[in-house]
Design a protein around this motif. Structure first.
Motif, PDB file in Angstrom:
ATOM      1  N   SER A 119       0.362  -1.035   0.342  1.00  0.00           N
ATOM      2  CA  SER A 119      -0.214  -0.134   0.208  1.00  0.00           C
ATOM      3  C   SER A 119       0.584   1.533   0.309  1.00  0.00           C
ATOM      4  O   SER A 119       0.338   2.908  -0.412  1.00  0.00           O
ATOM      5  CB  SER A 119      -0.748   0.077   1.388  1.00  0.00           C
ATOM      6  N   LEU A 160       5.146  -4.749  10.837  1.00  0.00           N
ATOM      7  CA  LEU A 160       4.235  -4.803  10.419  1.00  0.00           C
ATOM      8  C   LEU A 160       4.626  -2.644   9.707  1.00  0.00           C
ATOM      9  O   LEU A 160       3.922  -1.564   9.755  1.00  0.00           O
ATOM     10  CB  LEU A 160       3.311  -4.584  11.727  1.00  0.00           C
ATOM     11  N   THR A 161       5.535  -3.449   9.277  1.00  0.00           N
ATOM     12  CA  THR A 161       6.027  -1.680   8.004  1.00  0.00           C
ATOM     13  C   THR A 161       6.526  -1.823   6.760  1.00  0.00           C
ATOM     14  O   THR A 161       6.425  -3.356   6.755  1.00  0.00           O
ATOM     15  CB  THR A 161       6.797  -0.612   9.458  1.00  0.00           C
ATOM     16  N   ARG A 181       3.887   2.391   8.757  1.00  0.00           N
ATOM     17  CA  ARG A 181       3.516   1.303   9.579  1.00  0.00           C
ATOM     18  C   ARG A 181       2.047   1.166   8.618  1.00  0.00           C
ATOM     19  O   ARG A 181       1.606   2.029   7.869  1.00  0.00           O
ATOM     20  CB  ARG A 181       2.555   1.861  10.700  1.00  0.00           C
ATOM     21  N   THR A 194      -1.523  -0.070   7.284  1.00  0.00           N
ATOM     22  CA  THR A 194      -2.862  -0.829   7.818  1.00  0.00           C
ATOM     23  C   THR A 194      -3.131  -1.623   7.017  1.00  0.00           C
ATOM     24  O   THR A 194      -4.686  -2.387   7.218  1.00  0.00           O
ATOM     25  CB  THR A 194      -4.025   0.868   8.511  1.00  0.00           C
ATOM     26  N   ASP A 195      -2.812  -2.019   6.094  1.00  0.00           N
ATOM     27  CA  ASP A 195      -3.384  -2.867   4.889  1.00  0.00           C
ATOM     28  C   ASP A 195      -2.264  -3.613   4.655  1.00  0.00           C
ATOM     29  O   ASP A 195      -0.925  -3.216   3.734  1.00  0.00           O
ATOM     30  CB  ASP A 195      -4.056  -1.822   3.806  1.00  0.00           C
ATOM     31  N   THR A 196      -1.980  -4.722   4.662  1.00  0.00           N
ATOM     32  CA  THR A 196      -0.957  -6.030   4.286  1.00  0.00           C
ATOM     33  C   THR A 196      -1.162  -6.401   3.069  1.00  0.00           C
ATOM     34  O   THR A 196      -0.494  -7.495   2.411  1.00  0.00           O
ATOM     35  CB  THR A 196      -0.034  -6.996   4.891  1.00  0.00           C
TER      36      THR A 196
END
Length: 397
Positions: free
Chosen positions: A23, A42-43, A50, A52-54
């Motif tokens: 993203s 998660l980065t 960071r 929020t959507d992987t």
């Protein structure tokens, strides 16, 4: 081999094999970013934003550009140097030329073997070379060539193709293996397992293990697990004492296939219980732990328990494994105890055979050893189960 900067994954620094975009707009090779996320990060590795959507979005444009770059001048980008011989031109060592030779029906057997050796060396000795081979579609091509009837009668070709397939396996898209769902391809697999030499059979067992371990090939594993001929070939390897490596590879393949519940009933009907017991009766089998774990899984089914109780030596073999495994592999000892509990709880015959095989001595030795708490808990449960029979035998004496 000089790779343009934009064609390298920021994490692995190797040529992209499956570029995907986060993203944040950054593109990574799918295996690299999936490992990064699986490790709990998660980065975004490049921007450190960071996530929020992987979601991973395939970058088809970049993939297309890489493919065009590889084909534009393969003699420069992916030249195979390790096995060059005097007088060969650079073009003759390009990946495109190798692929065309392998695809051509006019290529002689000797030339095909030479091409396969070049592919194998490149895939083993060069990460970039392996990435190029994957990008140019060598993996599905090799599978197509391997699983055809004509190669079954040529053990050297089958071995060479399998060596290449296994060397590319870790980097390949495993959904290419779905071609084995086709009847003709599955028949070729069955024939290779049945008629191939020991090395071919061992390599195929490694391939089956990978198929069983991947979620991408779960349906294929179920299809293979229904094949009576595949199971018969694997069971035959379990009984074969002439090749330890092949027998051990068969254990790992069966263990993987039986991790899927739907395959277990087929495995029992195919004689896997008897095969595993035969393997465990070998002197110091190195794959005793996975064999015992698989046996315990099969004993969750009534048909599995019946097959074990009907085997004349099964209880004796399991009893011997109780303490022998505790000194080398606590997990193996736990599985041996679990299997004994499964059959002894329901079968008086099994309890009697276990007593005759010296299970009480084994249990007492185990409880005094440095085995795991789980093994000791199972040992106590089995001891309680056997106590009534032991008391009765003592009174008779």
């Amino acid at each position: 081999m000089s790779i343009p900067y934009l064609f390298r994954c920021p994490i692995s620094l190797d040529l992209f094999t499956d570029p995907v975009t986060l993203s944040t707009g950054q593109t990574y090779d799918r295996p690299s970013i999936e490992k990064w996320l699986a490790d709990g990060n998660l980065t975004c590795p490049v921007t450190m934003q960071r996530l929020t959507d992987t979601t991973l979005i395939p970058n088809h444009t970049l993939r297309h550009l890489i493919h065009r770059w590889l084909l534009a001048d393969p003699g420069v980008n992916c030249r195979h140097r390790p096995v060059r011989s005097a007088g060969d031109s650079d073009a003759g060592f390009s990946l495109l030329a190798l692929k065309q030779k392998l695809q051509s029906s006019n290529t002689s057997r000797a030339d095909k073997l030479d091409c396969l050796e070049k592919v194998r060396v490149l895939s083993v000795e060069s990460d970039i070379g392996r990435a190029c081979l994957i990008e140019l579609g060598f993996f599905p091509l090799l599978l197509q060539l391997l699983f055809q009837y004509s190669v079954v009668v040529d053990s050297a070709l089958a071995e060479a193709m399998l060596d290449c397939v296994l060397s590319l396996l870790a980097s390949a898209q495993l959904d290419s293996l779905d071609m084995l769902k086709e009847h003709a391809r599955l028949t070729s697999l069955e024939l290779l397992l049945d008629q191939g030499n020991t090395k071919t059979k061992t390599s195929l067992c490694h391939l089956l293990k990978v198929i069983a371990a991947s979620s991408a090939t779960r349906e294929l594993c179920l299809v293979v697990g229904e094949s009576r001929r595949v199971l018969q070939a694997l069971v035959s390897l379990l009984h074969d004492k002439s090749s330890i490596r092949a027998s051990e590879a068969a254990v790992r393949a069966i263990s993987g296939m039986c991790s899927l519940e739907l395959n277990r009933s087929h495995a029992i009907r195919g004689g896997v219980v008897d095969g595993l017991v035969s393997h465990l009766s070998s002197p110091n089998p190195r794959t005793a732990a996975p064999a015992l774990a698989t046996l315990e899984l099969l004993l969750t089914l009534e048909a599995g328990k019946k097959a074990l109780v009907e085997h004349s030596d099964a209880i004796k073999v399991l009893v011997k494994m109780v303490f022998r495994m505790s000194t080398a592999d606590h997990e193996g000892s736990e599985h041996a105890l679990g299997s004994l509990l499964a059959v002894c709880c329901e079968s008086e015959k099994a309890r009697s055979e276990a007593m005759d095989a010296g299970v009480m001595t084994q249990l007492l030795l185990l409880l005094q050893s440095q085995c795991s708490s789980m093994a000791k808990a199972k040992a106590r449960d089995l001891l309680k189960l056997m106590r009534s029979l032991w008391t009765e035998e003592t009174r008779r004496l």
